[in-house]
Design a protein around this motif. Sequence first.
Motif, short mmCIF file in Angstrom:
data_model
loop_
_atom_site.label_atom_id
_atom_site.label_comp_id
_atom_site.label_asym_id
_atom_site.label_seq_id
_atom_site.Cartn_x
_atom_site.Cartn_y
_atom_site.Cartn_z
N LEU B 235 0.83 -1.32 0.06
CA LEU B 235 0.16 0.07 0.10
C LEU B 235 0.61 1.35 -0.12
O LEU B 235 0.30 2.38 -0.48
CB LEU B 235 -0.70 0.31 0.99
N HIS B 237 3.07 2.29 -1.74
CA HIS B 237 3.23 2.91 -2.73
C HIS B 237 2.38 3.80 -3.48
O HIS B 237 2.51 4.52 -4.40
CB HIS B 237 3.48 1.74 -4.15
N LEU B 238 1.10 3.73 -3.05
CA LEU B 238 -0.22 4.48 -3.24
C LEU B 238 0.25 6.05 -3.03
O LEU B 238 -0.09 7.02 -3.46
CB LEU B 238 -1.27 3.95 -2.52
N PHE B 239 1.29 6.00 -1.85
CA PHE B 239 1.47 7.59 -1.54
C PHE B 239 2.78 7.80 -2.09
O PHE B 239 2.92 9.20 -1.96
CB PHE B 239 1.56 7.44 -0.11
N ILE B 240 3.30 7.27 -2.90
CA ILE B 240 4.69 7.54 -3.61
C ILE B 240 4.29 8.08 -5.01
O ILE B 240 3.75 7.45 -5.77
CB ILE B 240 5.87 6.31 -3.51
#
Lengths: 503, 503
Positions: B235, B237-240
């Motif tokens: 998850l 990676h959703l914020f990267i």
Amino acid sequence: MLRKLNTLKQFGNLNFTACAAYHSTRKIPDLTRDRYSVKRGDYGTLTNDDIKYFESILSNRCITDKNDIEMHNIDFYYSYRGSSQLLLKPKTTEEVSAILKHCNSRKLAVCPQGGNTGLVAGTTPIFDEIIISMQLMNNIERVDEASGVLVCQPGCVLEKLEEHVSQHNLVMPIDLGAKGTCHIGGNVSTNAGGLRLLRYGNLHGNVLGIEAVKADGTILDLMSNFKKDNTGYHLKHLFIGSEGTLGVITKLAIACPPASKAVNVALVGLNSFEDVLKTFTSAKRNLGEIMSACELMDHQSLRFSVDHYKLNSPIGEYPFYLLLETSGSNLKHDEEKMNSFLESSLARGDIQDGVVTNETVKVRQIWAIRELLPTAKINEKYFFKYDISVPLSRFYEIVPVMREHLGDSVCDVQGFGHIGDSNLHVHIICDEFSDEIYKRIEPFIYEYTAKMKGSISAEHGIGFQKKELLKTFKQPEALHLMKELKSVMDPNHILNPYKVLCD
Amino acid sequence: MLRKLNTLKQFGNLNFTACAAYHSTRKIPDLTRDRYSVKRGDYGTLTNDDIKYFESILSNRCITDKNDIEMHNIDFYYSYRGSSQLLLKPKTTEEVSAILKHCNSRKLAVCPQGGNTGLVAGTTPIFDEIIISMQLMNNIERVDEASGVLVCQPGCVLEKLEEHVSQHNLVMPIDLGAKGTCHIGGNVSTNAGGLRLLRYGNLHGNVLGIEAVKADGTILDLMSNFKKDNTGYHLKHLFIGSEGTLGVITKLAIACPPASKAVNVALVGLNSFEDVLKTFTSAKRNLGEIMSACELMDHQSLRFSVDHYKLNSPIGEYPFYLLLETSGSNLKHDEEKMNSFLESSLARGDIQDGVVTNETVKVRQIWAIRELLPTAKINEKYFFKYDISVPLSRFYEIVPVMREHLGDSVCDVQGFGHIGDSNLHVHIICDEFSDEIYKRIEPFIYEYTAKMKGSISAEHGIGFQKKELLKTFKQPEALHLMKELKSVMDPNHILNPYKVLCD
């Protein structure tokens, strides 16, 4: 005394298929659904009309023969067994799309399958899921030597890709024991780690682009040829490590590093885990940018591999062994670094003995000891396999703890793994599966890992095996978001059910 | 003739804050909403009760003074301006959570802001979004030298982190010109690339764990201390790279590589882009694992930086310059590699002249030419800035094309960037913003990029500036999935609206 290696018996790369070939003599495992009392989901049941439809798309690549399906229903370690009655072998993205569109509309569950070398029951069906084997989607579209970009279908076997890109002076950024059988699509779907992660980083960093098919058949084109491509949400990462539960990968672009001109491998014997830590720290400092692998094997592990495969061990008996590899651009420089590191480690007494080589055949022979290890006695014994990340200072602690905890009830407890990445594998070996032993091991081993602030899955993933554990070890809010994503991307939950997520 | 560098005028690192300080003399840009005719979304309007509520959480870290807010409403390049009337400065995750929970319930839009050095209008409000500045969330929780793990809050300035980890013999895996001002949280939110990506890979590979707050205030704990942690969907990676539109990052764990004992930098002059390509290819082969940067500057770029900042250029006039850096563990080996590479390049006539140094101060002086370049004349001119990935063989092609296309209507067209990552920056420099020139440049430059099968955003992201372009250049199915994710994670669309996604 440090010696140049010149005596090891020759041994090729590990090939899981070769091992699997004599699986037929093994005891067929219980059905997973029975051994673990699983309840079938509310899915459609395969009809003749469904089969006719699939035949209309795939012709004779629609397999219903029980014998042909059997090896796809059972995992590599013969620990899990499903009861699928249909195996589909698409060749194109469009075929995968058509299959999923139909399955979604009929609410038929599917199990996408690569090389079926996974170790957490993520790659075999639990009930009658239709198996979508990617093995015929094995086309290499292109390799660009200048940029290092490889574009291929997901069913390419890792070792074949390695051979192919090596002709372009490149290497695959990932390498693992199962390379002779595992598919690159499976590697990406499970975010496989392996032997080179220390040097080249993980697949989230190395996968440039993905094409994937969603549960409803939608084809998502998330391909890119570039290391830098910040155009909107980085959706491809949804498919890296979600184990086929959010979509089926149908094409990949991967960044391949340049091949190294020089490879040196050393195998050294050590007296204590304290010495292992000292040696690893010194290797990081002195081998620096050329260190490409640092693998630990305890005495039991190395012997297990050497004895089973009748290899000539190039080194005497020590409690611990480290396999150190360097890959660099200048043989003379690399040898100087490696020799100076080894000599000073010997002089300090951190290592007791060792061999070192840069000859390709001998490099392979040393690697064979490590790579063959996980398959030794695979046809004779039952393996409880654990794959954890733990802080470096306590890396090996759990192995003696498990030996003490289990005593004579098991044949052996072995510890080995990628110390360079804080990733330990623990193999607990028994004559056969026993529910009693199983319950003595779990959840004890996971609770101990959590107490050390470790991770219950380093590189093998969750699959069916560890999904219940997430309830304990994953934050509820994170689990909730996982479920929300699943509902968005696969509202009927047809993709690889019973895996990763609990109901 | 290749020379050891010993004459360059000393110059420190680029500091965006220092540049910004004399911004006050600059012409305030038009409001973004007016210049680009944007329609305000259906959001709540800030009331005194809202402010009272925020004051009850944050006390005096709740800023309503217009002058104090102004610099947060305007971007670094003075190209965009919002009209926020409230600036919040949380210090803890819990405060961020409380802020977002309230905003979500009241449907108040927010603009999370790091160092405000972004180049695509992603970090400033478009209308009256409440600015959540992360600048007081600048605590470094810990650094572990053995594992290289850094844990910190998102408001840490990149350069401060670099200084801090260097005391532990580590380096940050990311480096960029704005390091004196940009926040690590902003780097991660935008998946910033920069100067070291060539060596250490991207943030998707180097960020080990993230804590983030969702739009509704839910705190997601996705922290990890390990390179390998395959426990469910990845998850974090959703914020990267989602530019603050899916959540606000409140804590980070980052893998920091060991610091190199030896750093060598060379600046060389070349006669043609063909020679640039030859030199880069040869550098990859001969510098191999120690190459840590390869930056291209065209003649115009280097001169622009040198002239504006009154630097002594250590090299004569050439159409192209390459800045090559090596970072390794053995100074003698590295010097041998660098010198042998440079001498053979000179002998072949690929490079015409060059300087090389391993002295820290001089290394910084050479880097200053490249790092200061993007801020030269920032207070005097208007910059149309482009950041594209293009195939290596056509890397520079678009620069002469744009010069031809724009002729005398602009002051200058400059090309420079990270050739090692296929990432070109194009600066088109005018006396001031002109709608006419803007329309001559766009979408022409993007269409040309697409024709070369390039990417319209390499490392700067989408922000407000490029969101309309996604309609053309992103697959509709991928855009649709982006919107679905947005709806799941931020159903009221309060997080950084008008950015990345179109309505």
